[in-house]
Design an enzyme around this catalytic site. Structure first.
Site, PDB file in Angstrom:
ATOM      1  N   HIS A  55       0.858  -1.184   0.000  1.00 36.87           N
ATOM      2  CA  HIS A  55       0.000   0.000   0.000  1.00 36.87           C
ATOM      3  C   HIS A  55       0.893   1.231   0.000  1.00 36.87           C
ATOM      4  O   HIS A  55       1.705   1.420   0.907  1.00 36.87           O
ATOM      5  CB  HIS A  55      -0.930   0.029   1.214  1.00 36.87           C
ATOM      6  N   CYS A  56       0.756   2.064  -1.008  1.00 35.53           N
ATOM      7  CA  CYS A  56       1.614   3.242  -1.156  1.00 35.53           C
ATOM      8  C   CYS A  56       0.857   4.471  -0.667  1.00 35.53           C
ATOM      9  O   CYS A  56      -0.178   4.844  -1.236  1.00 35.53           O
ATOM     10  CB  CYS A  56       2.024   3.414  -2.618  1.00 35.53           C
ATOM     11  N   VAL A  57       1.365   5.099   0.372  1.00 29.35           N
ATOM     12  CA  VAL A  57       0.700   6.284   0.913  1.00 29.35           C
ATOM     13  C   VAL A  57       0.868   7.489  -0.003  1.00 29.35           C
ATOM     14  O   VAL A  57       0.078   8.437   0.055  1.00 29.35           O
ATOM     15  CB  VAL A  57       1.257   6.619   2.318  1.00 29.35           C
TER      16      VAL A  57
ATOM     17  N   ASN B 145      -1.881   7.037  -2.283  1.00 36.32           N
ATOM     18  CA  ASN B 145      -3.095   6.767  -1.512  1.00 36.32           C
ATOM     19  C   ASN B 145      -3.892   5.618  -2.108  1.00 36.32           C
ATOM     20  O   ASN B 145      -5.130   5.685  -2.225  1.00 36.32           O
ATOM     21  CB  ASN B 145      -3.963   8.030  -1.422  1.00 36.32           C
ATOM     22  N   ASN B 146      -3.187   4.564  -2.481  1.00 32.47           N
ATOM     23  CA  ASN B 146      -3.849   3.418  -3.088  1.00 32.47           C
ATOM     24  C   ASN B 146      -2.956   2.193  -2.938  1.00 32.47           C
ATOM     25  O   ASN B 146      -1.736   2.313  -2.750  1.00 32.47           O
ATOM     26  CB  ASN B 146      -4.116   3.681  -4.572  1.00 32.47           C
TER      27      ASN B 146
END
Length: 342
Positions: free
Chosen positions: A180-182, A185-186
Site C-alpha cells: 500500500h503506497c501512501v 493513496n492506493n
C-alpha cells in the site's frame, strides 16, 4: 564549526528524512511505526499518558487509514521544487542561452509523472470480491509455502487467491498484492503495478533532470565568475586555490535557495533510483514486495493446522517465467475468465 560541516549536516538531514519517508510508504508495520513503538516503550515512564495516546492515534491515522496527507505533501514538494526551478533556474539559464529543449525537459517529464500518478491513484488495484474470486483463484498456483490453498480472509469472507493479501488500510483483499503506497493513496496490485513502475521511473527521471539542469547552471556561473577552475582572486589580485568549503559557501551565499533545492533533488534522485532498481528487480523476477519480504522470514508463512509438515519448507519462486514474460505480465496481468453457462 565551519560552513562545510554545517552543509554536510544539512545534506545528511535531508537524506535521512527522505529515506525515512520512503521506508514509510505504507506497509502494515512500517519502519517508523516499529521505531516509535520501541521508543515509546523505553520512554513511557517519563512521557504523559495523554501524549502517548495522541501519538498512537496520529500514527494509526497516518499509516493505517486512507489519508490524503502524503498526497498533499507529495504535491507540495513538487510545487516547491518546480516553483524554485521556474522562478530562478529557468530564468537564469534562459539568460545564459541554454537550449530550450533542455530547459523544458523537466516539465515534459513532470507531465508524464502527473499522468501516471493520477492513473495509479485512481485505478482499481485488483480488489477481490465475491463475484470475481472464483476466476482469480485460477490465475496463480499455490506454492504451498507463502500461499496456502483453502485460506479464507476473516474480514472479507472470501477465499484468498495465491499472491493476494488483505490490506488493512483499504480494508479489501487485493490480487497480486505488492504494498500500500501512501504517496498515491492506493494499493499496488495486479491491475496498477505497471502504472506504478512507470510512475517511479518518471519521478526519478524528473528529479534527475531538475538536478542536472540546476547543476549545469551552477557550473556555468562558476566558469563565468572569478571562480575559475577552483581558484579565486583576492583584493590584491593574487590568485589562490579555492577549497571545497569556500566553493560551496560561495555558491550558497550567491544562490541559497537553488543550492538547497539542488541538494534535495540530488538526494531524492539517489533514493528514488535505488527504489526503482529494487522495483525493476522485482518486476524482472516476477515477485512482489509482499512476497520478497515474506520469503526472507525464517520458516515462511504459517502452515495450516490441518496440514503439519515434518520439515521446514524452502521457498522457491514458481511464478517467474523469464525476464520478458515477467515484464510483460506487469503491464498485462493474466486473467482467467469463467465460462458462461449455456
Amino acid at each position: 564549526m565551519d560552513f562545510l560541516t554545517l552543509f554536510l549536516i544539512y545534506l545528511c538531514f535531508v537524506l535521512a528524512v527522505t529515506a525515512l519517508l520512503c521506508l514509510c510508504s505504507g506497509r502494515k508495520e512500517s519502519f517508523l511505526t516499529r521505531s516509535v513503538h520501541r521508543a515509546s516503550q523505553v520512554l513511557s515512564p517519563v512521557i504523559p499518558t495523554q501524549l502517548q495516546r495522541v501519538t498512537h492515534r496520529a500514527l494509526h491515522w497516518l499509516f493505517h487509514t486512507r489519508s490524503c496527507l502524503f498526497v498533499v505533501l507529495h504535491v507540495a514538494l513538487q510545487a516547491a521544487v518546480f516553483g524554485e526551478y521556474t522562478w530562478e533556474v529557468f530564468v537564469y539559464c534562459w539568460e545564459l542561452q541554454f537550449h530550450l529543449l533542455i530547459l523544458l525537459l523537466p516539465y515534459l517529464l513532470l507531465a508524464g509523472n502527473v499522468g501516471c500518478f493520477l492513473l495509479c491513484s485512481r485505478a482499481d488495484p485488483g480488489i477481490i470480491t465475491k463475484s470475481n474470486v472464483a476466476s482469480l483463484v485460477k490465475v496463480y498456483a499455490y506454492d504451498g509455502v507463502l500461499f496456502q490453498r483453502g485460506l479464507v480472509c476473516p474480514t472479507c469472507t472470501v477465499e484468498k487467491p495465491a499472491r493476494s493479501k488483505h490490506c488493512s488500510v483499504c480494508r479489501t483483499c487485493v490480487h497480486r498484492f505488492d504494498h500500500h503506497c501512501v504517496w498515491v493513496n492506493n494499493c499496488i496490485g495486479a491491475s496498477n503495478a505497471g502504472i506504478f513502475l512507470l510512475y517511479l521511473l518518471s519521478l526519478t527521471a524528473t528529479a534527475g533532470a531538475v538536478a542536472a539542469v540546476t547543476a549545469a547552471f551552477l557550473v556555468q556561473v562558476l566558469l563565468l565568475s572569478n571562480v575559475v577552475h577552483g581558484t579565486y582572486l583576492d583584493a590584491q589580485g593574487q590568485e589562490h586555490t579555492m577549497e571545497i568549503a569556500v566553493l560551496v559557501q560561495h555558491l550558497f551565499l550567491t544562490f541559497p535557495r537553488i543550492v538547497f533545492m539542488l541538494g534535495f533533488v540530488i538526494l531524492l534522485t539517489l533514493v528514488l533510483g535505488g527504489y526503482c532498481s529494487f522495483s525493476l528487480y522485482l518486476a524482472l523476477t516476477n515477485q512482489t514486495t509482499n512476497e520478497w519480504c515474506k520469503s526472507r522470514r525464517s520458516g515462511g508463512s504459517p502452515h495450516l493446522p490441518s496440514q503439519p509438515h515434518p520439515r521446514q519448507l524452502v521457498y522457491k519462486n514458481i511464478y517467474s517465467k523469464g525476464i520478458w514474460s515477467n515484464l510483460k505480465e506487469i503491464f498485462k496481468p493474466p486473467r482467467v475468465l469463467e465460462r458462461k453457462k449455456k
